[in-house]
Design an enzyme around this catalytic site. Structure first.
Site, PDB file in Angstrom:
ATOM      1  CE  LYS A 135      -2.156   3.050   2.059  1.00 33.27           C
ATOM      2  NZ  LYS A 135      -1.801   4.454   1.716  1.00 33.27           N
ATOM      3  CD  GLU A 186      12.611   0.889  10.772  1.00 33.08           C
ATOM      4  OE1 GLU A 186      13.106   1.487  11.748  1.00 33.08           O
ATOM      5  OE2 GLU A 186      12.895  -0.271  10.435  1.00 33.08           O
ATOM      6  CB  CYS A 188      12.321   7.781  10.450  1.00 27.15           C
ATOM      7  SG  CYS A 188      13.208   6.652   9.391  1.00 27.15           S
TER       8      CYS A 188
HETATM    9  P1  NAI Z   1       1.375   7.943   8.303  1.00 31.38           P
HETATM   10  O1  NAI Z   1       2.014   7.051   9.304  1.00 31.38           O
HETATM   11  O2  NAI Z   1      -0.032   8.333   8.567  1.00 31.38           O
HETATM   12  O3  NAI Z   1       1.436   7.247   6.860  1.00 31.38           O
HETATM   13  C1  NAI Z   1       2.298   6.178   6.517  1.00 31.38           C
HETATM   14  C2  NAI Z   1       1.518   5.142   5.713  1.00 31.38           C
HETATM   15  O4  NAI Z   1       0.483   4.591   6.529  1.00 31.38           O
HETATM   16  C3  NAI Z   1       0.810   5.727   4.480  1.00 31.38           C
HETATM   17  O5  NAI Z   1       0.871   4.768   3.440  1.00 31.38           O
HETATM   18  C4  NAI Z   1      -0.620   5.868   4.969  1.00 31.38           C
HETATM   19  O6  NAI Z   1      -1.575   5.836   3.945  1.00 31.38           O
HETATM   20  C5  NAI Z   1      -0.756   4.645   5.854  1.00 31.38           C
HETATM   21  N1  NAI Z   1      -1.854   4.727   6.823  1.00 31.38           N
HETATM   22  C6  NAI Z   1      -2.391   5.834   7.391  1.00 31.38           C
HETATM   23  N2  NAI Z   1      -3.389   5.501   8.235  1.00 31.38           N
HETATM   24  C7  NAI Z   1      -3.487   4.142   8.204  1.00 31.38           C
HETATM   25  C8  NAI Z   1      -4.323   3.183   8.855  1.00 31.38           C
HETATM   26  N3  NAI Z   1      -5.274   3.546   9.710  1.00 31.38           N
HETATM   27  N4  NAI Z   1      -4.117   1.880   8.611  1.00 31.38           N
HETATM   28  C9  NAI Z   1      -3.168   1.472   7.756  1.00 31.38           C
HETATM   29  N5  NAI Z   1      -2.353   2.322   7.092  1.00 31.38           N
HETATM   30  C10 NAI Z   1      -2.507   3.643   7.312  1.00 31.38           C
HETATM   31  O7  NAI Z   1       2.315   9.206   8.120  1.00 31.38           O
HETATM   32  P2  NAI Z   1       1.992  10.628   7.436  1.00 31.38           P
HETATM   33  O8  NAI Z   1       0.580  11.021   7.739  1.00 31.38           O
HETATM   34  O9  NAI Z   1       2.408  10.558   6.022  1.00 31.38           O
HETATM   35  O10 NAI Z   1       3.001  11.589   8.189  1.00 31.38           O
HETATM   36  C11 NAI Z   1       2.756  12.035   9.515  1.00 31.38           C
HETATM   37  C12 NAI Z   1       4.034  12.053  10.313  1.00 31.38           C
HETATM   38  O11 NAI Z   1       4.543  10.740  10.426  1.00 31.38           O
HETATM   39  C13 NAI Z   1       5.180  12.840   9.721  1.00 31.38           C
HETATM   40  O12 NAI Z   1       5.100  14.195  10.030  1.00 31.38           O
HETATM   41  C14 NAI Z   1       6.366  12.187  10.372  1.00 31.38           C
HETATM   42  O13 NAI Z   1       6.567  12.733  11.646  1.00 31.38           O
HETATM   43  C15 NAI Z   1       5.956  10.744  10.495  1.00 31.38           C
HETATM   44  N6  NAI Z   1       6.496   9.897   9.411  1.00 31.38           N
HETATM   45  C16 NAI Z   1       7.519   9.031   9.675  1.00 31.38           C
HETATM   46  C17 NAI Z   1       8.075   8.283   8.656  1.00 31.38           C
HETATM   47  C18 NAI Z   1       9.206   7.346   8.883  1.00 31.38           C
HETATM   48  O14 NAI Z   1      10.005   7.137   7.990  1.00 31.38           O
HETATM   49  N7  NAI Z   1       9.317   6.701  10.018  1.00 31.38           N
HETATM   50  C19 NAI Z   1       7.613   8.405   7.275  1.00 31.38           C
HETATM   51  C20 NAI Z   1       6.491   9.289   7.112  1.00 31.38           C
HETATM   52  C21 NAI Z   1       5.991  10.003   8.151  1.00 31.38           C
END
Ligand code: NAI
Ligand code: MG
Length: 500
Positions: A191, A265, A300
């Site tokens: 996804k 992660e 991250c």
């Molecule tokens: P997010 O964690 O919401 O999104 C990451 C993935 O999870 C996307 O593919 C999203 O569609 C999916 N997702 C969202 N809600 C879900 C659910 N209920 N069930 C299953 N999958 C779901 O992160 P987002 O909104 O892009 O960014 C928010 C914050 O997260 C950023 O400001 C940052 O602090 C952090 N982040 C950390 C990352 C890392 O590499 N560890 C990468 C991206 C964001």
């Protein structure tokens, strides 16, 4: 490798995006969503829509998981080294598409082509080739249980793996999940992140020239409508997730109801401890890489808390500022650009709100770096000037919370015990670095820092072969290594053959 219908690289990212618009990849074929719905894909550097992505929902998840479940048994029956060979072929084929993948990911993420996007595309093959060689290392043990019984353990694939990925390094983070999952004999449903659905779709399309249909599928869509049903699907036996702590917890709870394993992660607020005897220039160069200024700080692992000893603090800040100031912010596709745009409007708002909070904190000094781009085409782009904060403490929100933007805190310290305590005073524990010429001190610090990856006098990014993953709220499990494949994409079975 099929030569006749081989995909040729398409170097114009707009043309390529047009071809991929509105498509999912299920059972080896590009297909629209069941509903026919799409959502816009925005170029963060201009704020303009340039493509549509298919809006995957529950019925699309069901179709993709069905295809993956159908394909998996035959995939698992292919001898492991042969599967590995196919994964190596995927890596080689991806390597022929580095330029187009780099351009497409630059267009959709706003990451500069020269410093980030092409680099991401060019390291993919390394991950595939690394895991490809581990096909024969999916070994079990023989157990001396009873001389009349042959007792062994075998490593079996789990079945269908769900991989949920973010937008910051979408192809690389996908590769770290799908390469080990596939080599271990699983099939995968990915996804993608709603902000960056196209380059990963293209990468999967390229790999589907080699893989049997259904082994690797990819969906685009939103978290609650597309990610959540993937985690909840009863046929998905494992979920590997990279993203926010908040969403990671939701994924973990759903997985707990099904009692399936997860790899998470998550975020970080990684400390960098610079001791009084450190080589300041080397530490500054490490801070530039560590903070991922060329990725707008969207990492991250970002070394966003720089604890610098008071003796060299001012020199460090001046030199760091000068280096960031020398970087050029602009059009991600321009070869002279060092720093691109922030991924999305919500992320832009989040980062600017933290800069405001920092500025309003008593004692803070905000060093704002580089110039805004002047090109009129970029006037609605999501550009933020990098900010280096001095004068904040580890208690301030800017120093405690993950910003995921180009905002660094340089914190002055004097006492070693206090700085170790401050570095560990965080809910996160992803990575840490230590900068000193005193190896005894370095060793002591590496032992005491609560983080999954600790480096001395360098700031390497994820390397195939080295386990990568956080402690505390930075996540669960490891990626990138041989053990990561064994521990997270196989399950052990004990077999006893009673010969009496
Ligand atoms: P997010 O964690 O919401 O999104 C990451 C993935 O999870 C996307 O593919 C999203 O569609 C999916 N997702 C969202 N809600 C879900 C659910 N209920 N069930 C299953 N999958 C779901 O992160 P987002 O909104 O892009 O960014 C928010 C914050 O997260 C950023 O400001 C940052 O602090 C952090 N982040 C950390 C990352 C890392 O590499 N560890 C990468 C991206 C964001
Ligand atoms: Mg989210």
């Amino acid at each position: 490798m099929p030569a006749a219908n081989a995909l040729s690289p398409i170097l114009d990212p707009l043309a390529l995006a047009g071809q991929l618009s509105g498509k999912l990849l299920i059972d080896g074929a590009l297909t629209p969503a069941v509903s026919g719905k799409t959502f816009p894909v925005i170029n963060p550097a201009t704020g303009k829509k340039f493509a549509e992505a298919a809006l995957g929902e529950k019925s699309d998840v069901a179709a993709a998981v069905s295809a993956a479940a159908r394909a998996q048994p035959a995939w698992a029956r292919i001898p492991a080294r042969q599967r590995g060979k196919l994964i190596a072929d995927c890596g080689r084929l991806l390597n022929e598409h580095v330029e187009e993948l780099g351009r497409l990911v630059a267009l959709e993420t706003g990451k500069a082509l020269r410093t980030e996007s092409r680099v991401e595309a060019s390291v993919l093959a390394d991950v595939f080739v690394f895991y490809a060689g581990l096909g024969s290392e999916l070994k079990g043990e023989s157990v001396p249980f009873n001389p009349d019984m042959l007792t062994v353990t075998v490593r079996e694939p789990i079945g269908v793996v769900g991989a949920i990925i973010p937008w910051n390094v979408p192809m690389m983070l996908m590769a770290l999940k799908i390469a080990p999952a596939l080599v271990a004999g699983n099939s995968v449903v990915v996804k993608s992140a709603e902000e960056a659905p196209l380059a990963v779709l293209r990468a999967c399309q390229i790999m589907n020239q080699i893989l049997p249909p259904g082994v690797l599928n990819i969906l685009s869509g939103f978290g609650p409508e597309c990610g959540a049903p993937l985690v909840a699907d009863p046929r998905v036996g494992k979920v590997s997730f990279t993203g926010s702590v908040e969403t990671g917890k939701i994924v973990y709870k759903t997985a707990a109801d099904k009692l399936i394993p997860v790899t998470l992660e998550l975020g970080g607020k990684s400390p960098m401890i610079v001791m009084a005897d450190a080589d300041v220039d080397r530490a500054v160069a490490g801070a530039i890489v560590g903070m991922r200024f060329t990725r707008q700080g969207q990492s991250c692992t970002a070394a966003s808390r720089m604890f610098v000893h008071e003796k060299i603090h001012d020199e460090f800040v001046v030199k760091l500022r000068a280096k960031v100031d020398a970087m050029k912010m602009g059009d991600p596709l321009d070869e002279t650009t060092d720093i691109g745009a922030i991924i999305s409007r919500p992320q832009y708002e989040k980062v600017t709100s933290y800069i405001k909070i920092g500025r309003e904190t008593p004692g803070a000094v905000a060093h704002e770096c580089t110039a805004m781009p002047t090109d009129p085409d970029l006037k609605d782009g999501l550009f933020i000037r990098p900010v280096i904060f001095a004068g904040l403490t580890n208690q301030s929100r800017v120093a405690r919370e993950e910003i995921f933007g180009p905002v660094a805190c340089v914190i002055k310290w004097r006492d070693y015990e206090e700085v170790i305590a401050a570095a560990n005073d965080s809910v996160y524990g992803l990575a840490a670095t230590v900068w000193t010429r005193d190896l005894r001190m370095a060793l002591d610090a590496t032992r005491r820092l609560q983080a999954g990856f600790v480096q001395v006098n360098q700031n390497l990014v994820v390397q195939p072969g080295l386990s990568y993953g956080g402690v505390k709220q930075s996540g669960l499990g490891k990626e990138a290594s041989h053990e990561a494949m064994l521990d997270h994409f196989t399950q052990k079975k004990t077999i006893i053959l009673n010969m009496t």
